[in-house]
Motif scaffolding. Structure first.
Motif, PDB file in Angstrom:
ATOM      1  N   TYR A  89       0.853  -1.187   0.000  1.00 24.94           N
ATOM      2  CA  TYR A  89       0.000   0.000   0.000  1.00 24.94           C
ATOM      3  C   TYR A  89       0.886   1.233   0.000  1.00 24.94           C
ATOM      4  N   LYS A  90       0.660   2.145  -0.916  1.00 21.07           N
ATOM      5  CA  LYS A  90       1.552   3.301  -1.098  1.00 21.07           C
ATOM      6  C   LYS A  90       1.361   4.384  -0.038  1.00 21.07           C
ATOM      7  N   LYS A  91       0.154   4.517   0.487  1.00 20.27           N
ATOM      8  CA  LYS A  91      -0.111   5.538   1.497  1.00 20.27           C
ATOM      9  C   LYS A  91       0.145   4.959   2.885  1.00 20.27           C
ATOM     10  N   SER A  92       0.268   5.807   3.863  1.00 21.59           N
ATOM     11  CA  SER A  92       0.439   5.351   5.242  1.00 21.59           C
ATOM     12  C   SER A  92      -0.951   5.167   5.866  1.00 21.59           C
ATOM     13  N   PRO A  93      -1.390   3.922   6.060  1.00 22.26           N
ATOM     14  CA  PRO A  93      -2.727   3.714   6.614  1.00 22.26           C
ATOM     15  C   PRO A  93      -2.777   4.146   8.078  1.00 22.26           C
ATOM     16  N   THR A  94      -3.957   4.574   8.507  1.00 24.89           N
ATOM     17  CA  THR A  94      -4.129   4.954   9.902  1.00 24.89           C
ATOM     18  C   THR A  94      -4.748   3.820  10.710  1.00 24.89           C
ATOM     19  N   HIS A  95      -5.446   2.914  10.020  1.00 23.82           N
ATOM     20  CA  HIS A  95      -6.159   1.839  10.707  1.00 23.82           C
ATOM     21  C   HIS A  95      -6.162   0.613   9.793  1.00 23.82           C
ATOM     22  N   ILE A  96      -5.737  -0.517  10.317  1.00 20.31           N
ATOM     23  CA  ILE A  96      -5.724  -1.775   9.566  1.00 20.31           C
ATOM     24  C   ILE A  96      -6.580  -2.774  10.333  1.00 20.31           C
ATOM     25  N   LYS A  97      -7.524  -3.392   9.624  1.00 15.28           N
ATOM     26  CA  LYS A  97      -8.386  -4.415  10.229  1.00 15.28           C
ATOM     27  C   LYS A  97      -7.998  -5.762   9.634  1.00 15.28           C
ATOM     28  N   ILE A  98      -7.774  -6.726  10.527  1.00 12.50           N
ATOM     29  CA  ILE A  98      -7.302  -8.052  10.122  1.00 12.50           C
ATOM     30  C   ILE A  98      -8.268  -9.103  10.628  1.00 12.50           C
ATOM     31  N   ASP A  99      -8.607 -10.040   9.760  1.00 14.27           N
ATOM     32  CA  ASP A  99      -9.475 -11.153  10.146  1.00 14.27           C
ATOM     33  C   ASP A  99      -8.713 -12.091  11.071  1.00 14.27           C
ATOM     34  N   GLU A 136      -6.168  -3.615  14.215  1.00 20.00           N
ATOM     35  CA  GLU A 136      -7.277  -4.240  14.921  1.00 20.00           C
ATOM     36  C   GLU A 136      -7.504  -5.641  14.352  1.00 20.00           C
ATOM     37  N   THR A 137      -7.415  -6.648  15.207  1.00 15.83           N
ATOM     38  CA  THR A 137      -7.742  -8.013  14.791  1.00 15.83           C
ATOM     39  C   THR A 137      -9.198  -8.278  15.181  1.00 15.83           C
ATOM     40  N   ILE A 138      -9.921  -8.913  14.278  1.00 17.77           N
ATOM     41  CA  ILE A 138     -11.352  -9.129  14.473  1.00 17.77           C
ATOM     42  C   ILE A 138     -11.670 -10.592  14.172  1.00 17.77           C
ATOM     43  N   ILE A 139     -12.031 -11.331  15.202  1.00 19.75           N
ATOM     44  CA  ILE A 139     -12.411 -12.725  15.015  1.00 19.75           C
ATOM     45  C   ILE A 139     -13.692 -12.771  14.178  1.00 19.75           C
ATOM     46  N   LYS A 140     -13.675 -13.614  13.153  1.00 18.57           N
ATOM     47  CA  LYS A 140     -14.783 -13.720  12.187  1.00 18.57           C
ATOM     48  C   LYS A 140     -15.038 -12.375  11.502  1.00 18.57           C
ATOM     49  N   GLY A 141     -13.960 -11.636  11.295  1.00 17.93           N
ATOM     50  CA  GLY A 141     -14.056 -10.334  10.642  1.00 17.93           C
ATOM     51  C   GLY A 141     -14.651 -10.413   9.252  1.00 17.93           C
ATOM     52  N   ASP A 142     -14.442 -11.548   8.566  1.00 19.31           N
ATOM     53  CA  ASP A 142     -15.006 -11.695   7.222  1.00 19.31           C
ATOM     54  C   ASP A 142     -16.529 -11.742   7.236  1.00 19.31           C
ATOM     55  N   GLN A 143     -17.119 -11.982   8.397  1.00 20.47           N
ATOM     56  CA  GLN A 143     -18.574 -12.000   8.531  1.00 20.47           C
ATOM     57  C   GLN A 143     -19.108 -10.673   9.074  1.00 20.47           C
ATOM     58  N   LYS A 144     -18.208  -9.786   9.492  1.00 19.79           N
ATOM     59  CA  LYS A 144     -18.637  -8.557  10.176  1.00 19.79           C
ATOM     60  C   LYS A 144     -18.239  -7.269   9.442  1.00 19.79           C
ATOM     61  N   ILE A 145     -17.130  -7.301   8.723  1.00 18.66           N
ATOM     62  CA  ILE A 145     -16.556  -6.080   8.146  1.00 18.66           C
ATOM     63  C   ILE A 145     -16.492  -6.241   6.625  1.00 18.66           C
ATOM     64  N   ALA A 146     -17.109  -5.307   5.892  1.00 16.47           N
ATOM     65  CA  ALA A 146     -17.192  -5.421   4.431  1.00 16.47           C
ATOM     66  C   ALA A 146     -15.815  -5.537   3.768  1.00 16.47           C
ATOM     67  N   GLU A 147     -14.851  -4.742   4.233  1.00 18.74           N
ATOM     68  CA  GLU A 147     -13.522  -4.775   3.610  1.00 18.74           C
ATOM     69  C   GLU A 147     -12.822  -6.114   3.845  1.00 18.74           C
TER      70      GLU A 147
END
Length: 161
Positions: free
Chosen positions: A54-64, A85-96
């Motif tokens: 990713y070329k820009k500096s992200p401010t927030h990264i969400k990981i499944d 931020e790690t999110i258990i079952k993130g693929d079911q909760k977060i669109a990205e």
């Protein structure tokens, strides 16, 4: 969740996501490296590689899931450090995360379709390399190909003969 979608639904969403996403990172880890560092660390390394593209500096990264690649020694190339931020079952909760899951699964399935052309006797076009009875049967019948991880323990698996 990509596993809940049909093949057709995944393919349609894959095309849509590719058209609409501002960034998609893809990384692969070779079987020899997975054998050397283990499957978890290889997955985390692939995540870190994707993020580093990713070329820009992200401010927030969400990981499944519950593992942060940067807690496992992967280098973080952004300053200031983003919130991770790690999110258990993130693929079911977060669109990205769901979109990333679809991209990952369809990309992997496409790779397995290519491998099927080189190794048709393994029938990768059917099981896509997942731990199905058919895949185990083909491994027992033909032995592992160079694309198989040597560290995967087949002796614990049961097969249908």
């Amino acid at each position: 969740d990509s596993k809940q979608l049909t093949l057709k639904q995944r393919e349609e969403r894959y095309i849509y996501i590719q058209k609409k996403a501002s960034f998609i990172g893809i990384a692969t880890i070779e079987p020899e490296e997975i054998d050397r560092i283990n499957i978890l660390r290889a997955s985390l390394k692939a995540m870190a590689i994707c993020i580093s593209k990713y070329k820009k500096s992200p401010t927030h990264i969400k990981i499944d899931g519950n593992k942060n690649p940067y807690d496992y020694g992967q280098p973080l190339h952004f300053d200031p450090r983003p919130i991770i931020e790690t999110i258990i079952k993130g693929d079911q909760k977060i669109a990205e995360i769901s979109a990333a899951s679809i991209i990952a699964k369809v990309t992997r399935d496409h790779i397995m379709d290519i491998y099927h052309k080189t190794y048709p006797h393994y029938q990768f076009h059917i099981h896509k390399g997942y731990g199905t009875a058919l895949h185990y049967d083909m491994l027992f019948k033909h032995g592992p190909a160079c694309i198989h991880r040597k560290s995967f323990n087949l002796s614990k698996q049961t097969t249908l003969f």
